[in-house]
Scaffold this active site. Structure first.
Site, mmCIF file in Angstrom:
data_model
loop_
_atom_site.group_PDB
_atom_site.id
_atom_site.type_symbol
_atom_site.label_atom_id
_atom_site.label_comp_id
_atom_site.label_asym_id
_atom_site.label_seq_id
_atom_site.Cartn_x
_atom_site.Cartn_y
_atom_site.Cartn_z
ATOM 1 C CG MET A 424 41.317 -34.503 25.018
ATOM 2 S SD MET A 424 39.798 -35.158 24.289
ATOM 3 C CE MET A 424 40.270 -36.874 24.096
ATOM 4 C CG ASN A 426 44.530 -36.249 25.946
ATOM 5 O OD1 ASN A 426 44.022 -36.426 24.861
ATOM 6 N ND2 ASN A 426 44.750 -35.035 26.446
ATOM 7 C CD GLU A 458 37.286 -34.401 30.553
ATOM 8 O OE1 GLU A 458 37.717 -35.320 29.832
ATOM 9 O OE2 GLU A 458 36.364 -33.652 30.197
#
Length: 1006
Positions: A424, A426, A458
């Site tokens: 993920m 972030n 990512e």
């Protein structure tokens, strides 16, 4: 966010009643109801029906007799204008039986008097005010009928002031101050959120998101305020007696408590066992797409960007991480410390906020102006070096490629022991599964490639998604399509990108597919956007665009323009095409926006059919749609950048010629001496080509004579296309067999892996009949026999070897089985010190698990294994057993999450379904445990999509079709409307059709 498939990559609506009342907006016609009144008779439940303006009151007989009088007020009994209510309304209400048909005299008198009063009032309103009667009064144009909003009911019984999924735009958050105090012993947390806001439009209320948070106190302008909650949409609201005025700045403060989530989203608890056998707990976040609201009240939509200041209270023996560098740590008492992080230097969407509480240690490197760190649990620190080196190189590459530096001072990559998605993005705090980030010093090049690919994805998101964000989830592909494209482009991973483009074509050929940019109107639909259309098709059309633009740098200039134009803000698909069009310098080239809109606004892709007469080649396009009943009714048309080459020049990029097909048919000229044409050079276009019988014959003969006349990408493309055309019914299966006859001479990975994948689908559909086994073994025996079982350094050769040997052992080829057993025996006897090459571990563990003794040994090894990539391959081996008792145990263990982490359950189910004894067993398991599955994984999520596809894709009979349809229909709001359900049903019908058509001839051919 990375999904999980073969390569690691990435809402249940709570009801506030046990049986939620029907809220009916009868001012709107619904196409979901039959047209004819005799098909459905609408009988409202008087105690539960909420009708606009009437509430829940029953009508007595006198009121019912007077129903016609109410129509003069512009609304019928069902609150509709008499002009819009037809006799065929599906809401026709049956009158209850009566003892007599005439109303009483008293009733008639009352009605006449009421009628006179109503007519008088209506005339007065109409003539004296010059407007129609509406809920809001005058003025209102006479030529419109207002559609009134149905407001839902809050948990406290008051009307909730908002009635849509998406929040109102009257309030804009500017910044958040978040203080969180997790208790990892009790698995709870408390929170204090301060939201600084700007009023964009005059309003009487503030509406934002909150899910499963117990709000204890709320203050606005230093006064306590009442918070209304509407749980089905995770919304809360504060209403005011006086309007908030445009331009005003205000502050809302909320204090709350909640349980740490026991699923994989929101602020969730996790645990792992350390090297000493002790259980260690931690808390981490996963907010994309709709779960920031589970950790703090917020405006939880991508377009509501703001800054964030985060404070986290922790015990002194834990550490914390968040998006920004730490500003300070302050002791609160003997055992508690508060970590305060710097305010974010960029505006962020809520789904990118992250924080972690646990026990992690880093390795660190400075890259340009950024500190790059990779965090792991202490005993796995030695597995972090490769990730740190890869992330550092990729960060430098992206900084240079995009000509925009990564904007934060730090970039953390954290390996979470229990994490559902592959990773993920972030901002500043990227979270990963351990298998997606950690590799041992002995890891194979193939395992390192997996990790590098996820990191590349990512890091690309730090620009595509974080810096520039889609305005709403309908354009998720702007995040995921770009990140997927960049992960392959940055690593030059051609073979893998080619394979995922083929799989995207396979899914998009279904009628149940969707446009790249499509309407998203429910939380479930938001979850469902995380699929191969948003990821792989999105990446594929970007590749096609890049390949069609003149010059090497045109596409790069366009995306740099896009990033700079929308930096720090939100945009949509048109914004991208417009940016790319602005840098287009060739007057002869197709307008980018015009061309690419045809690829994002409609589902599916074209089939280009080639017919030739002399020097004239006619190209015809149509929608490639496997569900043929609908093919004749589609008017889809694409602007297709068709690339082509011929036998005189077929390998070098300079051989490629371009023809833009803008209409149904187009004509191009070639020399009559040309023997064959190959369209879609290196399969860079997102379309399938049918060459006709003569064209396929010429290409088949050319490959049989010399495989080097085409690139390996083009050979793989021909294999994929002819199987797809066979499934469509455009080519006979003997033509497929004829093309594959050259395969014994094949030397490259892509054509072999594509042919084996396609044949394996048939092998599974045929219930592994012996004639199919013999055909595959005979066709690929020369390639299988050349493979060795020692260490192999080339990634491409590892991919080819593992594919061939896994198929050979799966078909019980004797030498393969013997060699795999021998390697496993050495591994057991050496107590794990004798190494099995990483690309061969899965096939060795799978063969070992076929015996009860081997399965028990493998389970024991799984319990003690520490290297995650190897452990995952052991798990795949365990799930491949033919022993149904062992299958039952492993499925239950995956669901319970103690011995096998629940994050691995989709993989377990998928692997169980690959075995002959397993797929019916897995389908029964899914049916029996559906409610528990959707407790673990949100309805519509990629995990649920994977489970449904795995459990149903091998079915090919009417009995199974009926069973699957009946089961999912019974679920109702628990999953019956998912797109993946429609895909499963369509796939079963197609399997059934294909088997009916091809099974008799296959027995003779194979």
């Amino acid at each position: 966010m990375e999904k999980r498939v073969n390569l690691p990559r990435n809402m249940i609506e709570n009801s506030m009643f046990e049986e939620e009342p029907d809220v009916v907006d009868l001012g709107k016609d619904s196409t979901s109801f039959p047209v004819c009144p005799y098909e459905v008779v609408f009988e409202p439940r008087s105690s539960r029906l909420l009708v606009r303006g009437l509430g829940e009151n029953d009508m007595d007989e006198d009121e019912e007799d007077c129903e016609s009088s109410a129509r003069l007020l512009g609304m019928s009994f069902m609150n509709r204008s008499s002009a819009t209510r037809s006799d065929s309304s599906p809401y026709t209400r049956q009158a209850p039986p009566r003892s007599c048909s005439q109303p009483s005299t008293r009733t008639m008198v009352v009605c006449v008097l009421l009628l006179v009063v109503v007519v008088s009032m209506t005339m007065a309103l109409y003539f004296f005010t010059g407007c129609k009667f509406t809920k809001t009064g005058c003025p209102k144009p006479n030529n419109t009928t207002p559609v009134e909003t149905v407001y839902p009911v809050s948990t406290n019984g008051e009307l909730f002031p908002w009635a849509e999924l998406r929040l109102p735009r009257s309030i804009c958050p500017l910044s958040y101050n978040l203080t969180l105090a997790p208790d990892l012993d009790k698995m709870t947390f408390t929170g204090h959120t301060v939201i600084y806001m700007s009023v964009r439009h005059d309003t009487n209320y503030i509406v934002l998101h909150s899910s499963n948070l117990n709000i204890a106190n709320a203050t606005f302008k230093a006064s306590n305020v009442t918070v209304l909650e509407y749980k089905p949409r995770d919304q809360i609201a504060v209403k005011f007696s006086e309007k908030l005025k445009r331009g005003q700045h205000c502050v809302l403060t909320l204090e709350y408590s909640a349980k740490l989530s026991n699923t994989y989203d929101g602020f969730y608890n996790s645990s792992y066992t350390d090297k000493n056998g002790n259980k260690r707990v931690l808390a981490a976040t996963q907010f994309e797409p709709l779960a920031a609201r589970k950790a703090f009240p917020c405006f939880d939509e991508p377009a509501f960007k703001a800054t964030f200041l985060v404070k986290i209270n922790r015990k002194s023996d834990y550490m914390t991480l968040s998006n920004m560098p730490m500003a300070k740590s302050t002791p609160l008492n003997d055992s508690l410390v508060q970590d305060e992080y710097k305010k974010t230097s960029v505006n962020m969407s809520t789904y990118l906020v992250a924080f972690i509480v646990g026990d992690f240690i880093p390795v660190t490197k400075d890259v340009s102006k950024t500190q790059v760190s990779v965090y792991s649990v202490p005993e796995k620190k030695e597995h972090t070096d490769y990730a740190l080196d890869t992330a550092s190189k990729l960060l430098e590459f992206y900084n240079n490629f995009f000509e925009i530096d990564y904007p934060l001072k730090k970039l953390d990559l954290v390996a979470i022991p229990d994490f559902l998605a592959g990773a993920m993005e972030n901002w500043g705090l990227i979270t990963f599964r351990e298998t997606s980030l950690l590799v041992g010093k002995q890891s194979s090049p193939l395992e390192k490639q997996v990790v590098a690919s996820v990191i590349a994805h990512e890091l690309a998101h730090q620009w595509f998604g974080n810096l520039v964000t889609m305005s709403w989830w309908n354009d998720l592909w702007l995040n995921e399509g770009f990140a997927t494209y960049m992960q392959y482009m940055s690593l030059q991973n051609g073979n893998l990108f080619l394979a995922v483009r083929f799989r995207a074509l396979d899914k998009d050929a279904l009628n149940s597919s969707h446009a790249v940019s499509t309407d998203v109107n429910t939380e479930e639909q938001v979850e469902e956007m995380f699929d191969s259309v948003s990821y792989e098709k999105g990446a594929s059309i970007l590749l096609m665009l890049n390949a069609s633009l003149p010059g090497d740098q045109q596409f790069r200039k366009g995306i740099i323009q896009y990033l700079k134009q929308f930096s720090g803000s939100n945009t949509d698909t048109d914004g991208l095409w417009n940016s790319l069009t602005q840098v287009e310098v060739s007057t002869q080239h197709q307008n980018v926006s015009e061309m690419m809109s045809s690829w994002t606004s409609q589902k599916g892709f074209p089939l280009v059919t080639v017919s030739r007469k002399g020097d004239q080649v006619t190209l015809t396009q149509e929608h490639f749609l496997l569900t043929s009943d609908n093919a004749m009714h589609t008017s889809s048309m694409w602007i297709i950048p068709v690339t082509y080459l011929n036998d005189s020049c077929s390998l070098a990029p300079e051989c490629r010629q371009l023809f833009t097909l803008k209409t149904k048919t187009g004509i191009l000229k070639v020399p009559e001496s040309v023997k064959w044409l190959k369209l879609n050079y290196k399969n860079t276009g997102f379309y399938i080509v049918h060459y006709g019988d003569e064209g396929w014959r010429a290409l088949t003969e050319a490959l049989s004579a010399n495989i080097s006349v085409l690139t390996h990408e083009d050979r793989a493309s021909l294999i994929h296309n002819i199987f797809a055309l066979s499934r469509l019914g455009r080519v006979a299966f003997h033509q497929v067999i004829n093309l594959l006859n050259y395969m014994s001479n094949e030397t490259e990975t892509s054509p072999v892996t594509e042919a084996l994948l396609q044949l394996n689908r048939i092998y599974r559909l045929l219930d592994k009949r012996q004639e199919n086994i013999n055909y595959i073994l005979n066709l690929f025996a020369p390639l299988m026999n050349k493979k060795t079982w020692g260490e192999e350094e080339s990634v491409s050769k590892q991919e080819l070897r593992s594919t061939l040997l896994e198929m050979a052992c799966n078909l019980d080829e004797k030498r393969c089985i013997q060699q795999a057993k021998s390697l496993f025996k050495q591994y057991i006897e050496s107590n794990g010190t004798s190494r099995i090459p990483g690309d061969l571990q899965r096939v060795v563990f799978t063969v070992a698990a076929q015996s009860d003794e081997g399965w028990e040994s493998l389970l024991n090894m799984y319990g003690h294994a520490t290297y995650d990539a190897e452990k995952r391959k052991m798990l795949e081996g365990l799930a491949s057993t033919p022993n149904t008792r062992a299958l039952a145990w492993i499925l239950k263990a995956g669901l319970n999450g103690d011995i096998i982490q629940t994050q691995e359950l989709p993989l377990v189910i998928s692997t169980v379904c690959n075995s002959f004894s397993g797929y019916l067993f897995a389908w029964d398991f899914v049916q029996e445990n559906w409610d528990r599955l959707i407790e673990k994984f949100p309805v519509g999520s990629f995990a649920i999509q994977t489970i449904i596809k795995s459990a149903t894709s091998q079915f090919s009979t009417q009995r199974h079709l009926d069973q699957v349809q009946a089961f999912f229909s019974s679920l109702k709001e628990r999953g019956s409307q998912m797109r993946s359900v429609q895909e499963a049903l369509e796939t079963i019908r197609l399997n059934q059709c294909w088997m009916d058509k091809n099974l008799p001839s296959l027995r003779n051919l194979l």
